[in-house]
Design an enzyme around this catalytic site. Structure first.
Site, short mmCIF file in Angstrom:
data_model
loop_
_atom_site.label_atom_id
_atom_site.label_comp_id
_atom_site.label_asym_id
_atom_site.label_seq_id
_atom_site.Cartn_x
_atom_site.Cartn_y
_atom_site.Cartn_z
CE LYS A 147 33.12 -29.40 13.61
NZ LYS A 147 32.45 -29.58 12.30
CE LYS A 181 31.01 -23.72 11.07
NZ LYS A 181 32.01 -24.81 10.96
#
Length: 242
Positions: A43, A99
């Protein structure tokens, strides 16, 4: 990098959650995996709550931690027209799980299209500031998602429990289990949150800022804090087993 520690299964049947650590590059991924993180999550903390890294960087992360920890990567917070391309791009890296932020206004067809871009690998991220997380869980399960997490959209110093009370979080994890989804709790968590959140039945607790130097999510991971998170979760497991 070599280790005898086997990759844990994604679905957690343990009495306490496993540890998800968000990383921004391959060096942080190695640090997290060596410290004992169960899920290394790619991320970009410089791009908000759910910023996606370039696919090439995700591939580099995977190459460094293959066999050491499960991997996931954020596909971002795409608007509906960009949903499928964003998931496609991240799924194509071969990362274990993808995700993506999910909005309650999306139709069941939208959710099914998203899940179809990463079959058996897609995790919905629901923001604590929005309402309707419990209502979304059955729809996510029907669409083919493998898991759901609650996170905070605003990284302004408030933690997950500043937005949602513990009973609501426990209801979320129970609902996920009832529908066969792995659950996760995240959102500016601190080490002190482990004792509070571990009994709620989540599959994973997700960390970034709380494991960084000076609790700055845009800074680098602090190896000592990552190791302490692992220690606290293992101690919680021992207490539950006693």
């Amino acid at each position: 990098m070599s280790s005898s520690r086997a990759c844990p299964p994604f679905a957690s049947d343990a009495s306490v959650p496993r540890l998800l650590v968000s990383v921004r590059d391959a060096d942080e991924a190695v640090l997290a995996a060596r410290a004992g993180a169960d899920l290394v999550d790619a991320k970009d903390p410089d791009r908000g709550a759910l910023g996606a890294l370039p696919p090439d960087r995700v591939r580099a992360i995977m190459a460094r931690v293959a066999g050491e920890a499960r991997t996931s990567a954020v596909a971002g917070e795409p608007d509906r027209p960009a949903l499928r391309p964003c998931i496609d791009a991240m799924a194509a890296t071969g990362v274990g799980f993808v995700k993506v932020a999910v909005r309650a206004a999306w139709s069941d067809d939208d959710l099914a299209e998203a899940a179809g871009a990463a079959p058996g690998r897609l995790i919905a991220v629901l923001f604590a500031e929005a309402s309707g997380a419990l209502d979304l869980v059955p729809r996510l399960a029907r669409a083919g998602f493998v898991g759901a997490m609650i996170d905070t959209a605003a990284k302004d110093g408030r933690r997950l429990t500043d937005h949602l009370p513990l009973p609501a979080l426990a209801a979320f994890t129970r609902t996920c289990r009832a529908h066969g989804l792995v659950s996760g709790l995240a959102g500016s968590l601190a080490l002190a949150d482990i004792a509070i959140l571990a009994p709620l039945g989540a599959g994973y607790l997700g960390f970034r800022g709380g494991l960084c130097a000076a609790s700055d999510r845009r800074g680098g991971l602090d190896p000592a804090r990552v190791a302490e998170a692992v220690r606290l979760l293992r101690a919680q497991s021992r207490r539950d087993a006693a």
